[in-house]
Each structure stands twice: as C-alpha cells, then as structure tokens.
Motif scaffolding. Structure first.
Motif, mmCIF file in Angstrom:
data_model
loop_
_atom_site.group_PDB
_atom_site.id
_atom_site.type_symbol
_atom_site.label_atom_id
_atom_site.label_comp_id
_atom_site.label_asym_id
_atom_site.label_seq_id
_atom_site.Cartn_x
_atom_site.Cartn_y
_atom_site.Cartn_z
ATOM 1 N N UNK A 1 0.839 -1.205 0.000
ATOM 2 C CA UNK A 1 0.000 0.000 0.000
ATOM 3 C C UNK A 1 0.873 1.253 0.000
ATOM 4 N N UNK A 2 1.970 1.194 0.766
ATOM 5 C CA UNK A 2 2.836 2.363 0.920
ATOM 6 C C UNK A 2 3.451 2.767 -0.410
ATOM 7 N N UNK B 1 3.955 18.537 6.089
ATOM 8 C CA UNK B 1 4.351 17.374 6.887
ATOM 9 C C UNK B 1 3.422 16.189 6.641
ATOM 10 N N UNK C 1 4.879 12.655 5.285
ATOM 11 C CA UNK C 1 4.801 11.492 6.181
ATOM 12 C C UNK C 1 4.960 10.142 5.478
ATOM 13 N N UNK C 2 4.181 9.841 4.432
ATOM 14 C CA UNK C 2 4.354 8.528 3.778
ATOM 15 C C UNK C 2 5.727 8.381 3.142
ATOM 16 N N UNK D 1 8.552 9.675 4.344
ATOM 17 C CA UNK D 1 9.479 9.352 5.432
ATOM 18 C C UNK D 1 9.363 7.882 5.798
ATOM 19 N N UNK D 2 8.130 7.391 5.803
ATOM 20 C CA UNK D 2 7.921 5.989 6.153
ATOM 21 C C UNK D 2 8.522 5.070 5.103
ATOM 22 N N UNK D 3 8.532 5.542 3.840
ATOM 23 C CA UNK D 3 9.086 4.730 2.755
ATOM 24 C C UNK D 3 10.593 4.870 2.656
ATOM 25 N N UNK E 1 12.479 14.236 -0.248
ATOM 26 C CA UNK E 1 11.144 14.364 0.357
ATOM 27 C C UNK E 1 10.648 15.802 0.243
ATOM 28 N N UNK F 1 -0.963 13.878 -0.536
ATOM 29 C CA UNK F 1 -0.401 12.837 0.326
ATOM 30 C C UNK F 1 -0.517 11.463 -0.313
ATOM 31 N N UNK F 2 -1.674 11.218 -0.934
ATOM 32 C CA UNK F 2 -1.885 9.905 -1.561
ATOM 33 C C UNK F 2 -0.919 9.684 -2.709
#
Lengths: 228, 302, 402
Positions: A85-86, A106, A110-111, A113-115, A122, A158-159
């Motif tokens: 999903x990420x 931010x 966020x996604x 940074x998670x990736x 970023x 974001x998506x």
C-alpha cells in the motif's frame, strides 16, 4: 494479463453479525489496468466501499482470489501488504484523515518518510505535489486552518507522495460543496491523465460520469458496467 | 461341709473376714492421710503463663514443668508449671520481634530476681497500672498522686505519648503520603476529565449554538460529575475495605501478630468521600468550563 | 515544531512527540501526574534502605566497628562486670586496635544556683579513643572532668573551664546520689545525640563516683575498633569472652532492622507497589482514551501503508515520552519531597540528630528508572493491542458513519 494492476476473481466478503452473516460483496470479478479511470457507484450499503477496501488490500476477501501485480494477496502477511500500500497504492478518504498536529507539508512528507525517502528528495517532492494541487502557499498551515476542499487536495497530494500506480478514492467529494467538489474532481481527472490508475467510489452520478468505466453495484454484486 | 446360714454369710471364716476388713479399712485411711500429709509438706510448684510463640518455639505444652532463671548460666533457677498459653497483646513498637514472654505472679518474679541477702519486700517495680472506677478522672488522679507521693510519676494513658511520640509522627508521615497521593490523583483526574469532556465537544457546541446558556451546560456537567465521582468514591471505598482485610491478613501472617495494620473507620471513610466527591465533580466542571470559553461554532466544527 | 527529518528509525519518536503536544493540557497533566507519582516512588525506594544505610554510616563514623554487650539486644542493662578490665582484655587482642568500656546514666548538670539540664551522661574507661569529638576546649584528662555538648552548654550558659555540678540518676541505685562538682574541660559533639538533647562525657570512675557507688565497675558496652577486619575481631572477642556478645556494626544494624526498622521497609514495599499500580492504571487509561479518539487517523495511516508495527511503536513511544519526561521531573520533586518527609520522621523521640530516613542511594535510582520503564511498557500494552488489532476497513467505515 499485461497492464493489470489489481484483479479480483469471484471475491466475496461477508461479515459475521449477531443477527446473522451479512454479505457485503458477492462473487465479484473485475480487474483494474494501468492508467484506467473507473467509478463504482450504487446506493448506500451496496458494498462499494468494501470492494474498494479489498482492491486497496486494506481488507481481505472471505472467498475468491485477489491479486496485485499478479501476486495473490492472501499469501502476503500484514507487513508485506502494508509495504504494498505504501509504495503502490494511494488512498483518498471522504473524511480526509489528515493528521491535525502536522502541517500540510508534513502530512505529505509522512508517507515518504515511512518509505525511507531521503530528506532532500522528500522536501522537493512535497513542494512539487503541493504546487500540483495548488497549495504551495499553504504548506505550513495546519488542517484546522484549511477549508474542506483544501484539506482534500492536501489528502490527494499525500496519496500521491510515493508515486502510486493506483489511486483509490472513497467518496472524495462527499463532505464538500458542489463547487469545491468540482475542483477536486478536476484534480483527480488530472492525476489520472498523468498516468495514475484511478478508482473512485461515489454515489454522485456527475462524479461517476467523469470516469471512462462505470461499474454499478447493487446488493454486493456488479449489476452493470458502462464503458465510454 | 458346714451348713450355710443366712445370719452367718461367711460361715466359719466369718470372724477372720470381719477382722481383715477392719484392718484393711484403717490401713487405707492411714495411708491416705499419710499421703496427704506428704504432699502438703512438699511446696506447690508455682504456675506461669507463657506466650503462644514461646510455646510453639520451645514445644512447651500446658502442664509442663519448666525452670526459669534470670541469668544465662541458669544459676538459681526455679521450677514453674505452665498453667496456660496466652496470646500476647500486640505491641507495634516491637513489630518483627517474636514475643518470647512469660507471665508470673509478681511475688514469684520478685523472689526469682531477689538477691538472697535482700529481704523480701524491699524490691522495686518499674510501674503500677491502675484501673479507675471512673476513667474520666484519670488526669486528676494522676495529678493527685504526683503531688502526694514524691519519687513517683503518674500519668493518664490517653495522650501520654505527647505530640512527639513515635506513632503521632508516623500518623503525620502517613498523612503526608496521602496528601502527595491526592495531588497526583487530582492531576491525573484533571487530564482524564479534559479528555472525556473533549469527546463531547461537538455535542456541547451544538447545544451552545441552539441557545443553551453555558451555565445550564455547566450545571448538567456538575450533576454528572457528582454522580460519577460519588460512584467512583464508593467503589474506591469498597476496594479499600477489601484491601484492608488482605493487608491485615498478610502482615499478621508475616509477623505472627494480632496487630491491626489498616483500619477503615467511619471517620476515614467519610473523610475520603468528602475529598473524592468534590474533587471529581470540580475536575469535571473545571475541564468543561475551559471548553465553554470557546464559541459554539468552533466546538461544533469537526 | 519538530520537523520530520529524523532518520526513519527515529521518526516514531518525533511522531509520538507531535501526537503528545497536539493536546498540550492533557500531555502536561499526564506528565505532571507521572512526576508526582514518580517522586513518591523514588522516596519509597530511598526509605526502604535509608534508615539502615544512615544507621550504618552513623555507627561507622563513630570510630568503633564492634560493640560488645552482655545481653542480646544492645544496649542492655549495665551488666558487664568490671567493664574496664574487659576492655583492656579485648584491647590486647591482635585483631583489635582499641577498646573502651562505656557506661551511660542520666544526670542533671548545672552551674551553682543555676537551672539544671537533664543530660545523658557517658562514662568511658581508659585509652585515647572517645565516643565524642571535641569542638571547643579540651578533652577530659583526669577524674571529675567532663565534656558536654552544645545544647547543654547553651542550656546552662557555660564555657570550657567552668565548674559545674553533676547530680546523677543511676540504674540500680538504692539511694539518691549527692551532687558532685566537675570541671568542664570542653564542648564536644556526641554522634548519637537527639536534637535538643543534652549530653555529657567523663571517665567511668568519675561516673561511678557521681552515682554514689565509687567501687562499681560495671559497664553497658565495650566499644571496639578492629585492626581492619571487624568480623575476625568479633570472632576473637567471642572466643576470649564467651560470656559476652560481640556485634560488628553490620550485625548491630541487622538487629535493629529486625526489631525496629522493619516497619519502614514494609511500608516502602506496600507504597511502592501501590504507586506503581496507580501509575500503571492511570497511564493506561490516559493512553487508551487518547488512542480511542484517534482510531480513524490510525486506520487512515494503516491504509496509507503504515505497518502494524509502526503504529504500535508510535503508541509505545508516546507512553515512553509521558513516563520519561515525568520521570525526569520526578527526580528533583522526589528530592524535595524526601527532605520534607525526612523532617517529619526525624521528629520521632530519641532519634540521633545525624540519623536520616531518606538517604540517596544510586541503586534506588536504577530501580526507579527500571520500574518507570516497565510501567511505560506495561501501560502501553493495552492501547498497543487496540491499535495492532484495529480492523482498518471497518474503522474507516465507522468513522464515515459516525
């Protein structure tokens, strides 16, 4: 099948309730290909959102086969599905679900940074996306300082943060007025035109009419398909 | 064969049986009297009571004869008979110490301790406990004794310890701990009530928008807070009562004592309720008051 | 505002911080609550061993590491026959550096026609060791010389060199002893004096004179300084004098711990347990309510691709932040609270002024940190389980319906 991102074969989703099992999706078969623009419409409670959640690997079917990039989803553990999903799927929700303690920038970061995307990349990508949705000037504003339409545009940015191949939107204009909804719908059209496959769940006929393929659901089944 | 006659039941042996019976009877009487005299001449073993703990440790039972001495060498030991086993009055000052105690008649103790060259009656005791017919006269009685009898110091047992006594200090210590606990609880309570009130912000916002005054909402909140605080305080009290039994039982087992360590008295319960209920209600009102300072529109907006 | 520019592994901490500060009132109160509870926890840990540590220090600092008595509990009644001879006998042992006999009675000290002050009156046998430290003037050199403490000196208004009268009240005395003149040699500090208690010291012979029993040779205790190994010295003394009992300082403290100090260890255990349980319960409730209010956000993050482990870690870090910051604040708070509580407990009668109930111990800090860390983890378990088991689709649906 070349170009197929996600496919569902005879998927059924039922929920155990105190009064008896409820079948939200019955024996649905469909596939979503690269760059496709699909709308799923139908009356409230017909199983649209449930089907969308399964396509987005957020939910698993009770029976049938769901494949993403020709890989059976049921063989993946939770961690693998999250990673999928990420990196490959973006979600836009009716209620936006922006994190209120983060700024618009931010939230978009966020996604990424998670990736594991590097900081500079970023920041660059976030600015690019906010410009794309027309909110570069509101980068440092919190969701409470944004209007509904602005929040939904940030949610779209974001998506798109990790360049997904598939964007899933569940009633993206459900909480917006018509003019704002029109603006958001145009933005989603643009996202699709730029190459991202788009599946929208909506009960709004005008919103559905923008899609090239419209699937109509009733009582958990697809009982109609129109392709333009 | 001699003829058996009714008036001669033992026949020709009658006179011998009669004489033998007479001798036997008087022999029995003499022997009994002599035994009694012998026992009377031997001094009776004085009796003592021993503590249950001592009896268990030394495997002593009622009726056993023991020897007591006032020195380790055991010189001048005297015999005593264990007349009974008693449970010592719990002494909080000796918590942890196993009460290996013996209770003697005072005369026996004085005789045991007295130097052989010291005549009886010249020993001293450390204290004399007095039970008055009217306990209310204790202070006056003590003052009277102090005035009339030099060399003694009399005082009533109530408040005898004074403000610096060990247990008064411990009571202050416990109160200090309780105060800190109440402060910590109040802080947490405020945090929780803020969270719980925040969950209802939309509802409160709508109520304000449709025209309900803030005071009306606060009153509602106050009543709810009193209800919740009262129920919580009662539950806490029940929990304390249950814990009281558990704690007492544990420490009574641990220290082999009958001391009461925790006691929830009506006064303690009333004090706790008097603190908890207003605190709980006040925390709810304080959290809601802060929320009501914002406009209804802002509260109702998600 | 903490930017999200930490490395991937550190993002959960930054994220947890942002989650915490989005509700500043709630976060502040939670942290303050932990600080208050943590302060109490620290104090209970200090109390559990404080009195024992303080008494051990007091005994060790007195200069004597063995106490010899005729009875089991010390001090008992004065029944070491010929205490000075016993002290000399013990001092001759190779494992013993010095030994003095001590007898203690009560006495009134006064200037002529002055108001008396009741003092604890110690008489010591020969040798150079003393159970007191001279502050002003000189130590006793001959008979009928005394040293007194500051409290006594102030009470009767006297300075070294003055002549005072001693009227002693002695154990076993059949008659009231007459007042005897003494010369005040110096002002001394007695380590075991309670606050507002007068103390005096002289020779054991002078004390016997003051008691009206000049031939008496009994002593309460023999204080011994070993040559370096108190256990060996105690064993040697026991072998030399099987009628006497020799206690090293550690053994003496052990006796006191069993007899009188056990209450504080027990109450500290009980209060530590209650405090930790209390903190656990309250932090669990705080976190659970906080998590329940954010379920939609969590479901959205999961839908966006955040792993189960990541969202669970966020909750754990949030708990760690609340407890960690509160725990750090609890240290100065606990120190201040310890001073207050120590002041309350020191008002117990007849306690040496140098004795403390709360004594800093590095081990207590470690235990405090460990307990708080365990509390943070255990308190987070339930809210972590809520987040871990969150049905993403159902939650998203419920949020829309709600």
């Amino acid at each position: 099948m070349s170009g197929v991102i996600v496919s569902a074969a005879n998927v059924t989703r039922s929920f155990a309730m105190p009064a008896g099992a409820v079948v939200a999706v019955r024996d649905v078969t469909l596939s979503i290909t690269q760059g496709e623009h699909t709308a799923i419409s139908g009356p409230s409670g017909c199983g649209k959102s449930t089907l969308l959640h399964m396509l987005g690997c957020v939910d698993t079917p009770s029976s049938g086969t769901l494949r993403f990039d020709d890989q059976d989803i049921s063989t993946l553990n939770d961690r693998a599905r999250s990673l999928l999903r990420l990196r490959h799927i973006g979600f836009v929700f009716q209620r936006f679900f922006l994190l209120p303690m983060l700024t618009a920038a931010e939230n978009v970061e966020l996604p990424q940074a998670e990736a594991g995307v590097a900081r500079d990349e970023r920041r660059r990508r976030t600015l690019e996306l906010l410009e794309y949705v027309g909110l570069a000037a509101r980068a440092d504003h919190r969701p409470s300082q944004l209007s509904g339409g602005e929040m939904q545009r940030v949610a779209i940015a974001r998506a798109l943060a990790n360049r997904p191949r598939l964007l899933l939107a569940d009633e993206p204009t459900g909480e917006l007025d018509q003019a704002t909804g029109e603006h958001v719908a145009s933005l989603l059209d643009r996202v699709n035109a730029d190459g991202t496959a788009l599946v929208i769940v909506t009960h709004d006929p005008e919103m559905a009419g923008r899609a090239r393929r419209v699937l109509t659901m009733r009582d958990g089944r697809i009982d109609g398909e129109v392709t333009r | 064969m001699a003829t058996h006659r009714k008036d001669e039941p033992f026949g020709p042996f009658g006179p011998f049986v009669t004489f033998g019976s007479f001798v036997s009877f008087w022999a029995f009487v003499v022997l009994t009297f002599a035994s009694a005299l012998l026992v009377a001449q031997q001094p009776e073993t004085p009796s003592i009571l021993i503590s249950r703990q001592l009896a268990e440790l030394e495997q002593i039972a009622v009726g056993d004869e023991v020897r007591l001495a006032t020195n380790e060498q055991g010189t001048d030991a005297r015999a005593f008979r264990v007349a009974g086993i008693y449970e010592p009055t719990p002494d909080p000052m000796r918590l942890g110490a196993v009460p290996r105690e013996v209770r003697l008649h005072l005369t026996d103790l004085l005789a045991l301790e007295r130097d052989a060259s010291t005549p009886a009656g010249t020993e001293h005791v450390e204290s004399i406990n007095v039970a008055l017919r009217n306990p209310g006269e204790a202070q006056a009685f003590a003052a009277d004794v102090n005035a009339r009898i030099p060399g003694v110091f009399a005082r009533g047992t109530t408040g005898a310890a004074g403000s610096g006594s060990t247990f008064v200090v411990l009571e202050r210590f416990h109160l200090a701990i309780a105060a800190v606990t109440i402060v910590a609880s109040t802080v947490f309570l405020l945090a929780l009530t803020i969270m719980l009130v925040d969950e209802r912000r939309a509802t409160v916002g709508v109520l304000r928008l449709i025209g309900l005054p803030a005071r009306r909402i606060l009153l509602q909140v106050l009543l709810e807070g009193l209800l919740i605080a009262g129920a919580g305080a009662l539950f806490g009290l029940l929990l304390a009562l249950a814990s009281e039994g558990l704690i007492n039982r544990f420490f009574q087992w641990r220290y082999d004592t009958a001391l009461i360590f925790v006691k929830v008295t009506p006064e303690v319960a009333a004090t706790c309720l008097a603190i908890a209920v207003p605190l709980g209600a006040a925390a709810t009102v304080a959290a809601s008051w802060a929320l009501l300072q914002r406009s209804g529109l802002r509260l109702a907006r998600r | 505002m903490m930017p999200l520019d930490l490395a991937r592994g550190g993002a959960p901490l930054a994220f947890a911080w942002r989650s915490l500060v989005r509700q500043p009132a709630r976060a502040t109160l939670g942290i303050l609550g932990v600080a208050a509870v943590g302060a109490l926890l620290l104090d209970m840990l200090l109390l559990s061993q404080g009195l024992v540590t303080s008494m051990q220090d007091l005994l060790d600092s007195s200069g004597f590491d063995i106490r010899v008595a005729a009875t089991d509990p010390i001090p008992g009644k004065p029944d070491i026959e010929d205490g000075a001879a016993a002290a000399a006998q013990i001092a001759a042992l190779p494992s013993v550096s010095a030994a003095i006999a001590v007898r203690t009675e009560d006495a009134d000290i006064q200037l002529a026609d002055g108001r008396p002050t009741r003092a604890t009156f110690a008489g010591v046998s020969g040798g150079r060791s003393r159970p007191w430290t001279i502050l002003r003037g000189a130590d006793i050199r001959g008979e009928h010389e005394i040293v007194i403490n500051d409290h006594a000196a102030q009470a009767i208004g006297v300075a070294p060199g003055a002549s005072v009268t001693i009227k002693a009240y002695c154990f076993g005395g059949a008659e009231a002893a007459p007042a005897i003149p003494f010369r005040l040699a110096g002002i001394a500090e007695f380590p075991f004096d309670a606050p507002n208690q007068s103390g005096a010291g002289t020779t054991i012979a002078s004390l016997a004179d003051a008691c009206g029993t000049p031939d008496a040779r009994t002593a309460d205790l023999v204080l011994v300084t070993s040559s370096g190994d108190p256990d060996a010295a105690a064993t040697a003394i026991a072998a030399l004098r099987p009628d006497l009992r020799a206690f090293t300082n550690t053994e003496a403290v052990g006796q006191m711990q069993q007899r009188g100090f056990t209450y504080f260890r027990q109450i500290s255990t009980v209060l530590t347990t209650i405090t930790v349980s209390f903190a656990l319960l309250l932090i669990t409730v705080l976190l659970t309510v906080s998590v329940n209010q954010r379920l939609g956000e969590v479901a959205a993050l999961r839908a966006l691709g955040f792993s189960q482990g990541r969202v669970v870690l966020d909750v754990l870090f949030e708990s760690a932040l609340i407890v960690g910051i509160g725990g750090l604040l609890s240290l100065p708070l606990g120190a201040a609270l310890a001073v207050w509580l120590d002041g309350i407990l020191k008002r117990m009668p007849n306690l040496p002024a140098a004795l403390h109930f709360f004594v800093f111990d590095p081990q207590a800090l470690w235990i405090h940190g460990g307990l708080l860390a365990a509390t943070a983890i255990i308190a987070a378990l339930y809210p972590m389980s809520i987040v871990a088991r969150l049905p993403i689709a159902a939650t998203l649906r419920d949020e829309v319906m709600g």
